[in-house]
Write a protein that holds these residues in place. Structure first.
Motif, PDB file in Angstrom:
ATOM      1  N   LEU A 286      37.263  60.530  33.627  1.00  0.00           N
ATOM      2  CA  LEU A 286      38.292  61.540  33.897  1.00  0.00           C
ATOM      3  C   LEU A 286      37.632  62.857  34.254  1.00  0.00           C
ATOM      4  CD1 LEU A 286      40.360  60.849  30.649  1.00  0.00           C
ATOM      5  CD2 LEU A 286      40.643  59.730  32.869  1.00  0.00           C
ATOM      6  N   LEU A 287      38.159  63.504  35.262  1.00  0.00           N
ATOM      7  CA  LEU A 287      37.574  64.793  35.659  1.00  0.00           C
ATOM      8  C   LEU A 287      38.690  65.810  35.857  1.00  0.00           C
ATOM      9  CD1 LEU A 287      34.676  65.431  38.055  1.00  0.00           C
ATOM     10  CD2 LEU A 287      36.864  66.480  38.580  1.00  0.00           C
ATOM     11  N   PHE A 288      38.518  66.981  35.269  1.00  0.00           N
ATOM     12  CA  PHE A 288      39.540  68.031  35.339  1.00  0.00           C
ATOM     13  C   PHE A 288      38.944  69.299  35.911  1.00  0.00           C
ATOM     14  CE2 PHE A 288      40.873  64.995  32.293  1.00  0.00           C
ATOM     15  CZ  PHE A 288      42.248  64.933  32.443  1.00  0.00           C
ATOM     16  N   SER A 289      39.749  69.973  36.698  1.00  0.00           N
ATOM     17  CA  SER A 289      39.266  71.206  37.304  1.00  0.00           C
ATOM     18  C   SER A 289      40.451  72.126  37.599  1.00  0.00           C
ATOM     19  CB  SER A 289      38.538  70.863  38.612  1.00  0.00           C
ATOM     20  OG  SER A 289      38.106  72.039  39.230  1.00  0.00           O
ATOM     21  N   ALA A 290      40.195  73.434  37.538  1.00  0.00           N
ATOM     22  CA  ALA A 290      41.278  74.377  37.849  1.00  0.00           C
ATOM     23  C   ALA A 290      41.368  74.609  39.355  1.00  0.00           C
ATOM     24  CB  ALA A 290      41.032  75.700  37.133  1.00  0.00           C
ATOM     25  N   THR A 291      40.247  74.434  40.065  1.00  0.00           N
ATOM     26  CA  THR A 291      40.260  74.641  41.518  1.00  0.00           C
ATOM     27  C   THR A 291      39.596  73.437  42.188  1.00  0.00           C
ATOM     28  OG1 THR A 291      38.125  75.720  41.432  1.00  0.00           O
ATOM     29  CG2 THR A 291      40.056  77.146  41.301  1.00  0.00           C
ATOM     30  N   PHE A 292      39.774  73.345  43.476  1.00  0.00           N
ATOM     31  CA  PHE A 292      39.182  72.224  44.207  1.00  0.00           C
ATOM     32  C   PHE A 292      38.600  72.674  45.531  1.00  0.00           C
ATOM     33  CE2 PHE A 292      38.577  67.861  43.884  1.00  0.00           C
ATOM     34  CZ  PHE A 292      39.205  67.426  42.723  1.00  0.00           C
ATOM     35  N   LYS A 293      37.290  72.749  45.600  1.00  0.00           N
ATOM     36  CA  LYS A 293      36.692  73.043  46.890  1.00  0.00           C
ATOM     37  C   LYS A 293      35.886  71.824  47.329  1.00  0.00           C
ATOM     38  CE  LYS A 293      33.463  75.840  44.244  1.00  0.00           C
ATOM     39  NZ  LYS A 293      32.962  77.084  43.851  1.00  0.00           N
ATOM     40  N   TRP A 297      34.722  68.275  45.334  1.00  0.00           N
ATOM     41  CA  TRP A 297      35.254  66.984  45.724  1.00  0.00           C
ATOM     42  C   TRP A 297      34.142  65.944  45.820  1.00  0.00           C
ATOM     43  CZ3 TRP A 297      39.326  64.663  45.133  1.00  0.00           C
ATOM     44  CH2 TRP A 297      39.758  63.645  45.971  1.00  0.00           C
ATOM     45  N   LYS A 298      33.019  66.359  46.439  1.00  0.00           N
ATOM     46  CA  LYS A 298      31.874  65.443  46.584  1.00  0.00           C
ATOM     47  C   LYS A 298      31.335  65.041  45.209  1.00  0.00           C
ATOM     48  CE  LYS A 298      28.512  66.295  49.584  1.00  0.00           C
ATOM     49  NZ  LYS A 298      27.639  67.206  50.358  1.00  0.00           N
ATOM     50  N   PHE A 299      31.248  66.034  44.338  1.00  0.00           N
ATOM     51  CA  PHE A 299      30.748  65.789  42.984  1.00  0.00           C
ATOM     52  C   PHE A 299      31.701  64.865  42.227  1.00  0.00           C
ATOM     53  CE2 PHE A 299      31.037  67.471  38.526  1.00  0.00           C
ATOM     54  CZ  PHE A 299      29.863  66.896  38.057  1.00  0.00           C
ATOM     55  N   ALA A 300      33.000  65.172  42.336  1.00  0.00           N
ATOM     56  CA  ALA A 300      34.012  64.413  41.589  1.00  0.00           C
ATOM     57  C   ALA A 300      33.937  62.930  41.953  1.00  0.00           C
ATOM     58  CB  ALA A 300      35.393  64.969  41.888  1.00  0.00           C
ATOM     59  N   LEU A 301      33.752  62.654  43.235  1.00  0.00           N
ATOM     60  CA  LEU A 301      33.739  61.253  43.651  1.00  0.00           C
ATOM     61  C   LEU A 301      32.467  60.521  43.231  1.00  0.00           C
ATOM     62  CD1 LEU A 301      35.556  61.494  47.093  1.00  0.00           C
ATOM     63  CD2 LEU A 301      36.457  60.663  44.912  1.00  0.00           C
TER      64      LEU A 301
END
Ligand SMILES: Nc1ncnc2c1ncn2[C@@H]1O[C@H](COP(=O)(O)OP(=O)(O)OP(=O)(O)O)[C@@H](O)[C@H]1O
Length: 508
Positions: A286-293, A297-301
Protein backbone atom coordinates in the motif's frame (compact mmCIF):
# COMPACT_ATOMS: atom_id res chain seq x y z
CA UNK A 1 -3.22 -2.09 23.25
CA UNK A 2 -0.21 -1.76 25.48
CA UNK A 3 2.78 0.22 24.31
CA UNK A 4 5.93 -1.88 23.94
CA UNK A 5 7.61 -0.03 26.77
CA UNK A 6 5.08 -1.59 29.11
CA UNK A 7 5.98 -5.12 28.09
CA UNK A 8 8.13 -5.86 31.10
CA UNK A 9 10.83 -3.49 29.96
CA UNK A 10 12.25 -6.15 27.63
CA UNK A 11 10.90 -4.81 24.40
CA UNK A 12 12.01 -1.68 22.65
CA UNK A 13 11.07 1.60 24.24
CA UNK A 14 8.36 3.64 22.65
CA UNK A 15 9.67 7.15 22.05
CA UNK A 16 7.22 9.91 22.85
CA UNK A 17 4.93 11.15 20.13
CA UNK A 18 5.34 14.83 19.37
CA UNK A 19 2.52 17.08 20.33
CA UNK A 20 1.03 14.44 22.58
CA UNK A 21 3.71 14.37 25.21
CA UNK A 22 3.35 16.42 28.34
CA UNK A 23 6.66 18.06 27.51
CA UNK A 24 6.49 18.71 23.79
CA UNK A 25 9.91 20.21 23.47
CA UNK A 26 11.30 17.00 24.90
CA UNK A 27 11.52 15.32 21.53
CA UNK A 28 13.48 17.99 19.82
CA UNK A 29 15.70 20.69 21.20
CA UNK A 30 14.17 23.96 20.25
CA UNK A 31 14.81 27.63 20.56
CA UNK A 32 13.08 29.41 23.44
CA UNK A 33 9.75 30.87 22.57
CA UNK A 34 7.89 33.87 23.89
CA UNK A 35 6.01 33.28 27.10
CA UNK A 36 2.68 32.75 25.43
CA UNK A 37 3.95 30.72 22.54
CA UNK A 38 4.28 33.71 20.29
CA UNK A 39 7.01 36.14 19.63
CA UNK A 40 7.37 38.66 22.38
CA UNK A 41 9.99 41.21 23.11
CA UNK A 42 12.89 40.88 25.49
CA UNK A 43 12.64 37.14 25.83
CA UNK A 44 15.98 35.81 26.89
CA UNK A 45 17.68 33.92 24.18
CA UNK A 46 15.05 34.75 21.57
CA UNK A 47 16.17 36.34 18.39
CA UNK A 48 15.11 39.64 19.87
CA UNK A 49 17.80 39.26 22.47
CA UNK A 50 20.31 39.81 19.67
CA UNK A 51 20.81 43.00 17.79
CA UNK A 52 19.72 42.05 14.31
CA UNK A 53 20.45 44.41 11.52
CA UNK A 54 17.75 44.81 8.91
CA UNK A 55 18.58 43.65 5.43
CA UNK A 56 19.10 47.19 4.16
CA UNK A 57 18.65 46.31 0.54
CA UNK A 58 16.97 43.50 -1.27
CA UNK A 59 20.42 42.38 -2.46
CA UNK A 60 21.37 41.82 1.17
CA UNK A 61 18.34 39.67 1.60
CA UNK A 62 18.76 37.79 -1.62
CA UNK A 63 22.29 36.83 -0.65
CA UNK A 64 20.78 34.88 2.21
CA UNK A 65 19.11 31.57 1.58
CA UNK A 66 15.36 31.86 1.36
CA UNK A 67 13.61 29.90 4.07
CA UNK A 68 12.15 26.97 2.22
CA UNK A 69 9.48 24.55 3.17
CA UNK A 70 10.63 21.20 4.52
CA UNK A 71 8.14 18.61 3.30
CA UNK A 72 8.54 16.23 6.23
CA UNK A 73 8.13 19.07 8.70
CA UNK A 74 5.05 20.35 6.88
CA UNK A 75 3.52 16.87 6.93
CA UNK A 76 4.05 16.61 10.65
CA UNK A 77 2.70 20.09 11.24
CA UNK A 78 -0.38 19.20 9.21
CA UNK A 79 -0.87 16.06 11.22
CA UNK A 80 -0.70 18.01 14.46
CA UNK A 81 -3.08 20.63 13.17
CA UNK A 82 -5.65 18.38 11.55
CA UNK A 83 -7.69 17.46 14.54
CA UNK A 84 -10.72 16.82 12.36
CA UNK A 85 -11.37 15.75 8.79
CA UNK A 86 -10.66 18.14 5.93
CA UNK A 87 -13.75 18.48 3.79
CA UNK A 88 -13.32 17.93 0.08
CA UNK A 89 -16.11 18.40 -2.44
CA UNK A 90 -14.53 16.36 -5.25
CA UNK A 91 -15.45 12.77 -6.02
CA UNK A 92 -12.95 9.99 -5.48
CA UNK A 93 -11.56 8.61 -8.75
CA UNK A 94 -10.85 4.88 -8.79
CA UNK A 95 -8.64 3.34 -11.46
CA UNK A 96 -8.01 -0.36 -11.66
CA UNK A 97 -5.91 -2.45 -13.95
CA UNK A 98 -7.72 -5.65 -13.15
CA UNK A 99 -11.36 -5.21 -14.20
CA UNK A 100 -12.34 -8.36 -12.29
CA UNK A 101 -11.61 -6.85 -8.87
CA UNK A 102 -14.83 -6.19 -7.05
CA UNK A 103 -15.08 -2.49 -6.29
CA UNK A 104 -17.59 -0.88 -4.06
CA UNK A 105 -17.68 1.84 -1.49
CA UNK A 106 -19.03 1.64 2.02
CA UNK A 107 -21.26 4.04 3.88
CA UNK A 108 -20.73 2.73 7.41
CA UNK A 109 -17.90 1.08 9.30
CA UNK A 110 -20.23 -1.83 10.13
CA UNK A 111 -20.17 -2.88 6.50
CA UNK A 112 -16.53 -3.85 6.96
CA UNK A 113 -17.41 -6.59 9.48
CA UNK A 114 -14.60 -5.56 11.79
CA UNK A 115 -13.85 -7.31 15.07
CA UNK A 116 -16.03 -5.70 17.72
CA UNK A 117 -13.01 -4.36 19.69
CA UNK A 118 -11.78 -2.61 16.60
CA UNK A 119 -15.17 -1.14 15.74
CA UNK A 120 -15.39 0.07 19.32
CA UNK A 121 -11.97 1.73 18.91
CA UNK A 122 -13.11 3.46 15.71
CA UNK A 123 -16.25 4.82 17.35
CA UNK A 124 -14.39 5.85 20.48
CA UNK A 125 -12.23 8.04 18.25
CA UNK A 126 -15.39 9.84 17.22
CA UNK A 127 -15.50 8.46 13.68
CA UNK A 128 -19.17 8.06 12.89
CA UNK A 129 -18.85 7.53 9.16
CA UNK A 130 -15.97 6.77 6.81
CA UNK A 131 -14.45 9.78 5.05
CA UNK A 132 -14.57 9.88 1.25
CA UNK A 133 -11.17 8.29 0.82
CA UNK A 134 -11.92 5.70 3.52
CA UNK A 135 -15.27 4.77 1.96
CA UNK A 136 -13.45 3.77 -1.23
CA UNK A 137 -10.14 2.56 0.14
CA UNK A 138 -11.28 0.40 3.05
CA UNK A 139 -13.08 -2.28 0.99
CA UNK A 140 -9.96 -2.56 -1.18
CA UNK A 141 -7.64 -2.63 1.83
CA UNK A 142 -9.62 -5.38 3.51
CA UNK A 143 -10.44 -7.49 0.47
CA UNK A 144 -9.57 -11.19 0.35
CA UNK A 145 -7.42 -11.98 -1.49
CA UNK A 146 -5.64 -8.71 -0.71
CA UNK A 147 -5.36 -5.94 -3.31
CA UNK A 148 -2.45 -3.60 -3.73
CA UNK A 149 -3.37 0.05 -3.51
CA UNK A 150 -1.95 3.45 -4.35
CA UNK A 151 -3.97 6.25 -2.80
CA UNK A 152 -3.57 9.97 -3.14
CA UNK A 153 -5.50 12.63 -1.30
CA UNK A 154 -4.61 15.80 0.48
CA UNK A 155 -3.54 15.93 4.06
CA UNK A 156 -6.31 15.56 6.61
CA UNK A 157 -8.70 13.51 4.48
CA UNK A 158 -8.36 10.29 6.48
CA UNK A 159 -5.57 8.26 4.83
CA UNK A 160 -3.70 7.43 8.04
CA UNK A 161 -6.84 6.30 9.80
CA UNK A 162 -7.64 4.11 6.76
CA UNK A 163 -4.40 2.17 6.61
CA UNK A 164 -4.10 1.95 10.39
CA UNK A 165 -7.53 0.34 10.47
CA UNK A 166 -6.42 -2.01 7.70
CA UNK A 167 -3.26 -3.00 9.61
CA UNK A 168 -5.18 -3.58 12.83
CA UNK A 169 -7.78 -5.71 11.12
CA UNK A 170 -5.21 -7.70 9.13
CA UNK A 171 -2.89 -8.81 11.95
CA UNK A 172 -3.48 -11.92 14.01
CA UNK A 173 -3.24 -10.76 17.61
CA UNK A 174 -2.64 -14.27 18.90
CA UNK A 175 0.51 -14.63 16.79
CA UNK A 176 3.47 -12.89 18.38
CA UNK A 177 5.64 -11.78 15.48
CA UNK A 178 5.73 -8.80 13.10
CA UNK A 179 3.09 -9.02 10.39
CA UNK A 180 2.78 -5.42 9.12
CA UNK A 181 5.60 -3.04 8.25
CA UNK A 182 4.88 0.63 7.80
CA UNK A 183 7.43 3.18 6.56
CA UNK A 184 7.28 6.94 7.12
CA UNK A 185 9.92 9.57 6.33
CA UNK A 186 10.74 10.70 9.87
CA UNK A 187 10.73 9.45 13.41
CA UNK A 188 8.04 11.96 14.40
CA UNK A 189 5.75 10.92 11.54
CA UNK A 190 6.23 7.26 12.50
CA UNK A 191 5.25 8.06 16.08
CA UNK A 192 2.17 9.91 14.90
CA UNK A 193 1.02 6.87 12.92
CA UNK A 194 1.71 4.67 15.94
CA UNK A 195 -0.27 7.02 18.11
CA UNK A 196 -3.30 6.56 15.84
CA UNK A 197 -2.79 2.76 15.89
CA UNK A 198 -2.62 2.75 19.68
CA UNK A 199 -5.76 4.83 19.98
CA UNK A 200 -7.76 2.91 17.43
CA UNK A 201 -6.55 -0.44 18.74
CA UNK A 202 -6.96 0.38 22.40
CA UNK A 203 -9.52 -2.41 22.89
CA UNK A 204 -7.46 -4.96 20.97
CA UNK A 205 -5.32 -5.92 23.93
CA UNK A 206 -3.22 -8.48 22.12
CA UNK A 207 -2.04 -6.19 19.30
CA UNK A 208 1.22 -4.33 19.87
CA UNK A 209 3.17 -1.73 17.95
CA UNK A 210 6.88 -1.02 17.91
CA UNK A 211 8.97 1.70 16.31
CA UNK A 212 11.96 1.16 14.04
CA UNK A 213 13.35 4.64 14.56
CA UNK A 214 16.71 5.96 15.61
CA UNK A 215 17.06 6.11 19.34
CA UNK A 216 14.80 3.13 19.97
CA UNK A 217 17.42 0.75 21.30
CA UNK A 218 16.74 -2.94 21.00
CA UNK A 219 19.16 -5.28 22.69
CA UNK A 220 21.04 -7.84 20.61
CA UNK A 221 19.25 -11.14 20.22
CA UNK A 222 15.77 -9.64 20.65
CA UNK A 223 13.10 -11.29 18.54
CA UNK A 224 10.32 -8.81 17.96
CA UNK A 225 6.90 -9.87 19.18
CA UNK A 226 4.94 -6.79 18.13
CA UNK A 227 2.64 -7.41 15.19
CA UNK A 228 3.04 -3.91 13.72
CA UNK A 229 6.41 -2.28 13.11
CA UNK A 230 6.40 1.39 12.10
CA UNK A 231 9.59 3.24 11.26
CA UNK A 232 11.90 5.09 8.95
CA UNK A 233 13.49 3.31 5.96
CA UNK A 234 17.08 3.41 7.26
CA UNK A 235 16.37 1.92 10.69
CA UNK A 236 13.83 -0.53 9.27
CA UNK A 237 16.45 -1.74 6.79
CA UNK A 238 18.86 -2.15 9.67
CA UNK A 239 16.34 -4.10 11.75
CA UNK A 240 15.40 -6.32 8.81
CA UNK A 241 18.77 -7.12 7.22
CA UNK A 242 21.63 -6.30 9.56
CA UNK A 243 20.11 -7.09 12.94
CA UNK A 244 17.55 -9.60 11.71
CA UNK A 245 15.06 -8.70 14.40
CA UNK A 246 12.17 -9.97 12.33
CA UNK A 247 11.35 -12.53 9.71
CA UNK A 248 10.46 -10.68 6.55
CA UNK A 249 8.88 -13.76 4.98
CA UNK A 250 6.02 -13.48 7.48
CA UNK A 251 5.06 -9.92 6.62
CA UNK A 252 1.59 -9.78 5.06
CA UNK A 253 1.14 -6.00 4.72
CA UNK A 254 3.63 -3.31 3.73
CA UNK A 255 2.56 0.34 3.97
CA UNK A 256 4.49 3.26 2.64
CA UNK A 257 3.11 6.54 3.93
CA UNK A 258 3.96 10.09 2.82
CA UNK A 259 5.49 8.72 -0.36
CA UNK A 260 5.92 12.21 -1.82
CA UNK A 261 8.12 13.19 1.11
CA UNK A 262 9.91 9.87 0.92
CA UNK A 263 11.11 10.35 -2.65
CA UNK A 264 12.33 13.80 -1.74
CA UNK A 265 14.65 12.42 0.90
CA UNK A 266 17.97 11.09 -0.28
CA UNK A 267 18.28 7.35 -0.04
CA UNK A 268 14.76 6.66 1.16
CA UNK A 269 13.41 5.45 -2.17
CA UNK A 270 16.16 2.88 -2.65
CA UNK A 271 15.96 1.72 0.98
CA UNK A 272 12.19 1.30 0.68
CA UNK A 273 12.58 -0.64 -2.54
CA UNK A 274 15.18 -2.92 -0.91
CA UNK A 275 12.79 -3.72 1.90
CA UNK A 276 9.89 -4.28 -0.47
CA UNK A 277 11.97 -6.69 -2.62
CA UNK A 278 12.58 -8.97 0.36
CA UNK A 279 8.89 -9.35 1.20
CA UNK A 280 6.76 -12.29 0.08
CA UNK A 281 5.11 -12.02 -3.34
CA UNK A 282 1.62 -12.13 -1.83
CA UNK A 283 2.34 -9.38 0.72
CA UNK A 284 -0.20 -6.59 0.32
CA UNK A 285 1.55 -3.37 -0.77
CA UNK A 286 0.00 0.00 0.00
CA UNK A 287 1.30 3.43 -0.85
CA UNK A 288 -0.15 6.76 0.30
CA UNK A 289 0.70 10.24 -0.77
CA UNK A 290 -0.76 13.73 -0.48
CA UNK A 291 0.45 14.76 -3.95
CA UNK A 292 1.25 12.97 -7.17
CA UNK A 293 3.96 14.04 -9.54
CA UNK A 294 5.64 12.08 -12.32
CA UNK A 295 8.65 10.98 -10.25
CA UNK A 296 6.36 9.73 -7.52
CA UNK A 297 4.37 7.73 -9.99
CA UNK A 298 7.51 5.93 -11.22
CA UNK A 299 8.51 5.15 -7.65
CA UNK A 300 5.01 4.02 -6.67
CA UNK A 301 4.88 1.49 -9.48
CA UNK A 302 8.21 0.01 -8.42
CA UNK A 303 6.84 -0.63 -4.95
CA UNK A 304 3.27 -1.59 -5.76
CA UNK A 305 2.54 -4.02 -8.56
CA UNK A 306 -0.87 -4.21 -10.25
CA UNK A 307 -2.37 -1.59 -7.97
CA UNK A 308 -5.84 -0.21 -7.69
CA UNK A 309 -5.38 3.54 -7.69
CA UNK A 310 -7.62 5.94 -5.90
CA UNK A 311 -7.33 9.69 -6.09
CA UNK A 312 -9.17 12.50 -4.43
CA UNK A 313 -8.47 15.70 -6.31
CA UNK A 314 -7.28 18.55 -4.11
CA UNK A 315 -9.51 21.58 -3.69
CA UNK A 316 -8.03 24.11 -6.07
CA UNK A 317 -6.59 27.39 -4.94
CA UNK A 318 -7.80 30.30 -6.97
CA UNK A 319 -6.88 33.94 -7.17
CA UNK A 320 -10.15 35.08 -8.71
CA UNK A 321 -11.71 36.05 -5.39
CA UNK A 322 -8.59 37.89 -4.23
CA UNK A 323 -7.86 41.52 -5.13
CA UNK A 324 -4.17 41.98 -5.58
CA UNK A 325 -2.20 45.21 -5.17
CA UNK A 326 1.43 46.16 -5.29
CA UNK A 327 3.48 48.97 -3.83
CA UNK A 328 6.75 50.00 -5.40
CA UNK A 329 9.01 50.98 -2.51
CA UNK A 330 12.40 52.66 -2.51
CA UNK A 331 13.79 50.71 0.40
CA UNK A 332 12.94 48.61 3.43
CA UNK A 333 11.95 51.58 5.50
CA UNK A 334 9.39 52.59 2.88
CA UNK A 335 8.05 49.04 2.74
CA UNK A 336 7.73 49.16 6.48
CA UNK A 337 5.96 52.51 6.34
CA UNK A 338 3.49 51.15 3.80
CA UNK A 339 2.85 48.15 6.01
CA UNK A 340 2.22 50.33 9.06
CA UNK A 341 -0.19 52.41 7.03
CA UNK A 342 -2.11 49.24 6.33
CA UNK A 343 -1.95 47.92 9.86
CA UNK A 344 -5.20 49.44 11.08
CA UNK A 345 -7.18 47.87 8.27
CA UNK A 346 -5.45 44.52 8.11
CA UNK A 347 -6.20 43.88 11.75
CA UNK A 348 -9.94 44.17 11.19
CA UNK A 349 -9.69 40.56 10.12
CA UNK A 350 -6.53 38.50 10.29
CA UNK A 351 -3.44 38.87 8.19
CA UNK A 352 -0.40 36.84 7.23
CA UNK A 353 2.77 38.67 6.26
CA UNK A 354 5.28 36.65 4.26
CA UNK A 355 9.01 37.41 4.26
CA UNK A 356 11.62 35.79 2.10
CA UNK A 357 14.10 34.95 4.81
CA UNK A 358 14.08 34.26 8.50
CA UNK A 359 16.30 37.31 8.94
CA UNK A 360 13.79 39.67 7.37
CA UNK A 361 10.95 38.07 9.35
CA UNK A 362 12.98 38.62 12.56
CA UNK A 363 13.70 42.19 11.62
CA UNK A 364 10.11 42.98 10.72
CA UNK A 365 8.66 41.37 13.84
CA UNK A 366 11.09 43.22 16.05
CA UNK A 367 10.35 46.54 14.41
CA UNK A 368 6.60 46.07 14.59
CA UNK A 369 6.72 45.03 18.21
CA UNK A 370 8.96 47.98 19.04
CA UNK A 371 6.36 50.23 17.43
CA UNK A 372 3.66 48.77 19.64
CA UNK A 373 2.00 46.32 17.24
CA UNK A 374 1.13 42.86 18.47
CA UNK A 375 2.31 40.25 16.04
CA UNK A 376 3.10 36.55 16.14
CA UNK A 377 6.01 35.09 14.25
CA UNK A 378 6.56 31.68 12.78
CA UNK A 379 9.79 30.60 11.11
CA UNK A 380 11.69 27.35 10.82
CA UNK A 381 13.59 28.35 13.93
CA UNK A 382 10.69 27.03 15.99
CA UNK A 383 10.17 23.35 16.62
CA UNK A 384 7.15 21.73 14.96
CA UNK A 385 5.24 21.60 18.20
CA UNK A 386 5.92 25.29 18.79
CA UNK A 387 4.80 26.06 15.24
CA UNK A 388 1.59 24.17 15.82
CA UNK A 389 1.05 26.19 18.99
CA UNK A 390 1.62 29.49 17.21
CA UNK A 391 -0.78 28.50 14.43
CA UNK A 392 -3.37 27.35 16.93
CA UNK A 393 -3.17 30.70 18.76
CA UNK A 394 -3.53 32.48 15.44
CA UNK A 395 -6.50 30.28 14.54
CA UNK A 396 -8.05 31.17 17.86
CA UNK A 397 -7.50 34.84 16.90
CA UNK A 398 -5.31 35.45 19.94
CA UNK A 399 -3.00 37.23 17.49
CA UNK A 400 -4.31 39.01 14.42
CA UNK A 401 -1.09 39.28 12.44
CA UNK A 402 1.27 36.42 11.71
CA UNK A 403 4.68 37.17 10.24
CA UNK A 404 6.13 34.14 8.56
CA UNK A 405 8.21 32.71 5.73
CA UNK A 406 7.57 29.98 3.20
CA UNK A 407 7.40 27.43 6.02
CA UNK A 408 3.81 28.58 6.28
CA UNK A 409 3.04 29.15 2.61
CA UNK A 410 0.87 26.14 2.04
CA UNK A 411 -1.40 23.81 3.84
CA UNK A 412 -2.12 26.01 6.83
CA UNK A 413 -5.75 27.02 6.66
CA UNK A 414 -6.93 29.73 8.94
CA UNK A 415 -10.45 30.58 7.88
CA UNK A 416 -10.36 34.16 9.18
CA UNK A 417 -7.30 35.22 7.11
CA UNK A 418 -8.52 37.76 4.59
CA UNK A 419 -5.33 39.69 3.97
CA UNK A 420 -1.94 38.48 2.85
CA UNK A 421 1.06 40.76 2.55
CA UNK A 422 4.13 39.73 0.60
CA UNK A 423 6.82 41.79 2.25
CA UNK A 424 8.99 40.30 -0.46
CA UNK A 425 7.80 38.49 -3.57
CA UNK A 426 8.59 34.78 -3.66
CA UNK A 427 11.39 34.12 -6.12
CA UNK A 428 13.21 30.98 -7.18
CA UNK A 429 16.94 30.35 -7.42
CA UNK A 430 17.00 31.93 -10.88
CA UNK A 431 15.54 35.11 -9.33
CA UNK A 432 12.32 34.60 -11.25
CA UNK A 433 8.88 34.66 -9.59
CA UNK A 434 8.00 31.42 -7.87
CA UNK A 435 4.42 31.23 -9.15
CA UNK A 436 3.40 28.20 -7.17
CA UNK A 437 4.54 29.71 -3.88
CA UNK A 438 2.84 32.99 -4.82
CA UNK A 439 -0.41 31.14 -5.40
CA UNK A 440 -0.10 29.25 -2.12
CA UNK A 441 0.78 32.35 -0.13
CA UNK A 442 -1.93 34.57 -1.60
CA UNK A 443 -4.35 31.67 -1.55
CA UNK A 444 -4.29 31.80 2.27
CA UNK A 445 -6.51 34.89 1.99
CA UNK A 446 -9.22 33.36 -0.13
CA UNK A 447 -9.86 29.99 1.42
CA UNK A 448 -13.34 28.53 1.53
CA UNK A 449 -14.63 30.86 -1.20
CA UNK A 450 -14.06 34.04 0.83
CA UNK A 451 -13.00 37.33 -0.72
CA UNK A 452 -9.50 38.39 0.22
CA UNK A 453 -6.92 41.09 -0.42
CA UNK A 454 -3.23 40.68 -1.17
CA UNK A 455 -0.58 43.38 -0.95
CA UNK A 456 2.81 42.97 -2.54
CA UNK A 457 5.74 45.16 -1.51
CA UNK A 458 8.14 45.43 -4.41
CA UNK A 459 11.55 47.08 -4.81
CA UNK A 460 11.79 49.49 -7.71
CA UNK A 461 14.15 47.18 -9.58
CA UNK A 462 11.76 44.21 -9.15
CA UNK A 463 8.63 45.63 -10.77
CA UNK A 464 9.11 43.30 -13.75
CA UNK A 465 8.35 40.41 -11.37
CA UNK A 466 4.87 41.83 -10.84
CA UNK A 467 4.28 41.83 -14.58
CA UNK A 468 5.50 38.25 -14.86
CA UNK A 469 3.03 37.25 -12.15
CA UNK A 470 0.20 39.07 -13.93
CA UNK A 471 1.08 37.37 -17.15
CA UNK A 472 1.21 33.97 -15.51
CA UNK A 473 -2.11 34.26 -13.68
CA UNK A 474 -4.07 35.80 -16.51
CA UNK A 475 -7.31 37.59 -15.67
CA UNK A 476 -6.04 38.36 -12.15
CA UNK A 477 -4.54 41.85 -12.41
CA UNK A 478 -2.33 43.45 -9.79
CA UNK A 479 -3.23 47.07 -9.12
CA UNK A 480 -0.53 49.62 -8.30
CA UNK A 481 -0.79 51.59 -5.05
CA UNK A 482 1.13 54.39 -3.50
CA UNK A 483 3.30 53.16 -0.62
CA UNK A 484 2.40 56.18 1.49
CA UNK A 485 -1.04 57.64 2.04
CA UNK A 486 -1.95 60.74 0.07
CA UNK A 487 -1.56 64.02 1.94
CA UNK A 488 -4.25 64.60 4.61
CA UNK A 489 -5.94 61.25 4.35
CA UNK A 490 -6.65 60.95 8.05
CA UNK A 491 -9.89 62.03 9.57
CA UNK A 492 -10.77 61.75 13.23
CA UNK A 493 -14.07 60.18 12.40
CA UNK A 494 -12.49 57.28 10.58
CA UNK A 495 -12.62 53.92 12.27
CA UNK A 496 -9.67 52.74 10.19
CA UNK A 497 -7.36 55.70 10.66
CA UNK A 498 -6.47 55.94 6.96
CA UNK A 499 -9.80 56.06 5.15
CA UNK A 500 -8.84 57.71 1.89
CA UNK A 501 -5.78 55.60 1.47
CA UNK A 502 -7.52 52.37 2.29
CA UNK A 503 -10.54 53.06 0.17
CA UNK A 504 -8.18 53.78 -2.71
CA UNK A 505 -6.38 50.54 -2.00
CA UNK A 506 -9.48 48.48 -1.68
CA UNK A 507 -10.87 50.01 -4.84
CA UNK A 508 -14.16 50.76 -3.19
N1 LIG B 1 -13.99 8.82 9.47
C1 LIG B 1 -13.58 9.84 10.20
N2 LIG B 1 -14.49 10.58 10.89
C2 LIG B 1 -14.08 11.64 11.64
N3 LIG B 1 -12.79 12.04 11.76
C3 LIG B 1 -11.86 11.34 11.09
C4 LIG B 1 -12.20 10.21 10.28
N4 LIG B 1 -11.06 9.72 9.75
C5 LIG B 1 -10.05 10.50 10.19
N5 LIG B 1 -10.54 11.47 11.00
C6 LIG B 1 -9.77 12.54 11.67
O1 LIG B 1 -9.42 13.49 10.67
C7 LIG B 1 -8.09 13.96 10.87
C8 LIG B 1 -7.26 13.65 9.63
O2 LIG B 1 -7.22 12.25 9.43
P1 LIG B 1 -5.90 11.50 8.96
O3 LIG B 1 -4.73 11.89 9.79
O4 LIG B 1 -6.21 10.06 8.87
O5 LIG B 1 -5.74 12.14 7.52
P2 LIG B 1 -4.51 12.01 6.51
O6 LIG B 1 -5.08 12.10 5.15
O7 LIG B 1 -3.70 10.82 6.84
O8 LIG B 1 -3.72 13.31 6.83
P3 LIG B 1 -2.12 13.47 6.87
O9 LIG B 1 -1.64 13.21 5.49
O10 LIG B 1 -1.90 14.87 7.35
O11 LIG B 1 -1.66 12.46 7.86
C9 LIG B 1 -7.58 13.27 12.13
O12 LIG B 1 -7.79 14.14 13.22
C10 LIG B 1 -8.47 12.04 12.25
O13 LIG B 1 -8.62 11.63 13.59
Amino acid sequence: MAAPAASGGRGPQRPRAPGRSPSPSGYRSSKPLGRDGFFCRRQEGSVLGHRREPPHSSEDEESEEEEREDLAESSLLNKLLHTSLVENSHDVEVLQQDPSSPLFSIRTFEELHLKKELLQGVYTMGFNRPSKIQANALPILMAHPPHNLIAQSQSGTGKTAAFVLAMLSRVKGAERYPQCLCLAPTCELSLQIGHVAEKMGRFCNDIKVTYAVQGNRVSAGTVLEEQIVIGTPGTMLDWCFKRRLLNMRRICMFVLDEADVMIDTQGFSSQSIRIQRALPKDCQMLLFSATFKETLWKFALQIVSRPIIIKLRQEELTLTNIRQYYFVCRNWEQKYEALCNLYGSITIGQAMIFCQTRRSADWLSMKMIQDGHQVAMLTAELSIVQRAEVIQRFRDAKEKVLITTNVCARGIDVAQVTIVVNFGLPINRQKQPDFETYLHRIGRAGRFGKRGIAFNMVDSHSVHLVHCIEEHFRECPLFPCSPVPPVQPRTKSSPLGHPVFISAVAGT
